[in-house]
Motif scaffolding. Structure first.
Motif, short mmCIF file in Angstrom:
data_model
loop_
_atom_site.label_atom_id
_atom_site.label_comp_id
_atom_site.label_asym_id
_atom_site.label_seq_id
_atom_site.Cartn_x
_atom_site.Cartn_y
_atom_site.Cartn_z
N GLU A 129 -0.49 1.71 24.97
CA GLU A 129 0.08 1.96 23.65
C GLU A 129 -1.01 1.95 22.58
OE1 GLU A 129 3.31 -0.76 22.93
OE2 GLU A 129 4.53 0.08 24.55
N TYR A 130 -1.94 1.02 22.71
CA TYR A 130 -3.06 0.98 21.75
C TYR A 130 -3.89 2.26 21.87
CZ TYR A 130 -7.23 -0.33 19.23
OH TYR A 130 -8.27 -0.34 18.33
N ALA A 131 -4.23 2.64 23.09
CA ALA A 131 -5.02 3.86 23.31
C ALA A 131 -4.31 5.07 22.72
CB ALA A 131 -5.29 4.06 24.80
N ASN A 132 -3.00 5.17 22.91
CA ASN A 132 -2.23 6.28 22.35
C ASN A 132 -2.22 6.24 20.82
OD1 ASN A 132 -1.67 7.14 24.94
ND2 ASN A 132 0.37 6.25 24.99
N ALA A 133 -2.10 5.02 20.27
CA ALA A 133 -2.03 4.87 18.82
C ALA A 133 -3.33 5.31 18.14
CB ALA A 133 -1.69 3.44 18.45
N VAL A 134 -4.48 5.01 18.74
CA VAL A 134 -5.75 5.34 18.10
C VAL A 134 -6.33 6.68 18.58
CG1 VAL A 134 -6.30 2.93 17.63
CG2 VAL A 134 -7.16 4.00 19.72
N GLU A 194 -9.06 -2.25 26.77
CA GLU A 194 -9.02 -3.46 27.58
C GLU A 194 -9.36 -4.70 26.75
OE1 GLU A 194 -9.74 0.15 29.88
OE2 GLU A 194 -10.94 -0.74 28.28
N VAL A 195 -10.24 -4.54 25.80
CA VAL A 195 -10.60 -5.66 24.92
C VAL A 195 -9.42 -6.00 24.01
CG1 VAL A 195 -12.12 -6.38 23.02
CG2 VAL A 195 -13.06 -5.19 25.03
N ILE A 196 -8.79 -4.97 23.45
CA ILE A 196 -7.62 -5.20 22.59
C ILE A 196 -6.51 -5.86 23.39
CG2 ILE A 196 -5.77 -4.05 21.30
CD1 ILE A 196 -8.37 -4.22 19.72
N GLY A 197 -6.28 -5.38 24.60
CA GLY A 197 -5.24 -5.97 25.45
C GLY A 197 -5.50 -7.42 25.75
N ARG A 198 -6.72 -7.74 26.12
CA ARG A 198 -7.06 -9.12 26.45
C ARG A 198 -7.06 -10.02 25.21
NH1 ARG A 198 -11.73 -10.27 30.49
NH2 ARG A 198 -10.01 -9.67 31.83
N ALA A 199 -7.63 -9.53 24.12
CA ALA A 199 -7.76 -10.36 22.91
C ALA A 199 -6.43 -10.62 22.21
CB ALA A 199 -8.74 -9.70 21.94
N TYR A 200 -5.53 -9.62 22.20
CA TYR A 200 -4.32 -9.74 21.39
C TYR A 200 -3.02 -9.57 22.16
CZ TYR A 200 -7.98 -9.05 17.97
OH TYR A 200 -9.14 -9.17 17.25
N CYS A 201 -3.11 -9.42 23.47
CA CYS A 201 -1.92 -9.23 24.30
C CYS A 201 -1.13 -8.00 23.85
CB CYS A 201 -1.04 -10.49 24.30
SG CYS A 201 0.11 -10.52 25.69
N VAL A 202 -1.89 -6.95 23.51
CA VAL A 202 -1.30 -5.67 23.11
C VAL A 202 -1.32 -4.76 24.33
CG1 VAL A 202 -1.73 -3.63 21.68
CG2 VAL A 202 -2.02 -5.91 20.71
N ASN A 203 -0.27 -3.99 24.50
CA ASN A 203 -0.22 -3.04 25.60
C ASN A 203 -1.39 -2.06 25.46
OD1 ASN A 203 0.54 -0.27 26.68
ND2 ASN A 203 2.12 -1.56 27.63
N GLU A 204 -2.24 -2.04 26.47
CA GLU A 204 -3.46 -1.24 26.41
C GLU A 204 -3.20 0.25 26.22
OE1 GLU A 204 -5.92 -2.17 29.80
OE2 GLU A 204 -5.82 -4.31 29.36
#
Length: 186
Positions: free
Chosen positions: A154-159, A142-152
């Motif tokens: 997709e980020y969770a899956n990537a890491v 949620e922080v990554i999504g809010r800070a960088y407009c990254v799909n939450e």
């Protein structure tokens, strides 16, 4: 000022830097160390880093030390992010060549030869290390999504594959590399 360690009756001025294993990915990719606990008279500390082609010392930074990389054998690329110019600085190094990672600067090393041996020397006897893998896996999606407009998601899956601190990567079996038309797992 006289150093009390140098006055000790059991003063030891030699040690084996291969005795303490810091990290082992496999039998060809590992790190040994020599720091204050092994040799109290030492005023700095260092890692012996042994790597094979394609292995990376994961992105990280040190909060308390400057690091000097000395290539003993093989060939590596060292990269460091300059926070003042916002530029990536990369250097292809061969035996005898050196690069510096200033304290607090994000950096990594990629092996370009079949076998490389690198000495990482620190200007203090014990380095603090912040691993990029820990930073990435611990930031809430949620922080990554809010800070960088990254799909939450997709980020969770990537890491998601990052389960622990990674030092020498990629993790075994994680990615594929094509060489000469043949795909192999690293």
């Amino acid at each position: 000022m006289i150093d009390s360690i140098l006055q000790a009756p059991d003063l030891k001025l030699a040690a084996d830097s291969n005795q303490v294993l810091n990290y082992k990915r496999d039998r060809f990719n590992y790190i040994t160390q020599l720091f204050g606990p092994q040799l109290p008279a030492i005023q700095n500390g260092f890692f012996n880093i042994h790597m094979t082609k394609g292995i990376i010392v994961q992105p990280h930074w040190h909060t308390n030390v400057t690091e000097m990389i000395v290539v003993i054998s093989g060939e590596v690329i060292t990269s460091v992010f300059n926070p003042f110019t916002q530029r990536l600085m990369s250097y292809r190094l061969k035996p005898g060549q050196v690069s510096i990672f200033p304290k607090g600067w994000f950096h990594w090393i990629i092996t370009e030869s079949d076998h490389a041996y690198v000495l990482a020397i620190f200007d203090q006897p014990t380095p603090d290390i912040v691993f990029g893998s820990d930073f990435l896996r611990c930031i809430p999606k949620e922080v990554i999504g809010r800070a960088y407009c990254v799909n939450e998601q997709e980020y969770a899956n990537a890491v998601a594959p990052i389960k622990e601190s990674l030092i020498l990567g990629p993790p075994p079996g994680c990615c594929q590399r094509e060489e000469g038309g043949v795909i192999t797992q690293v």
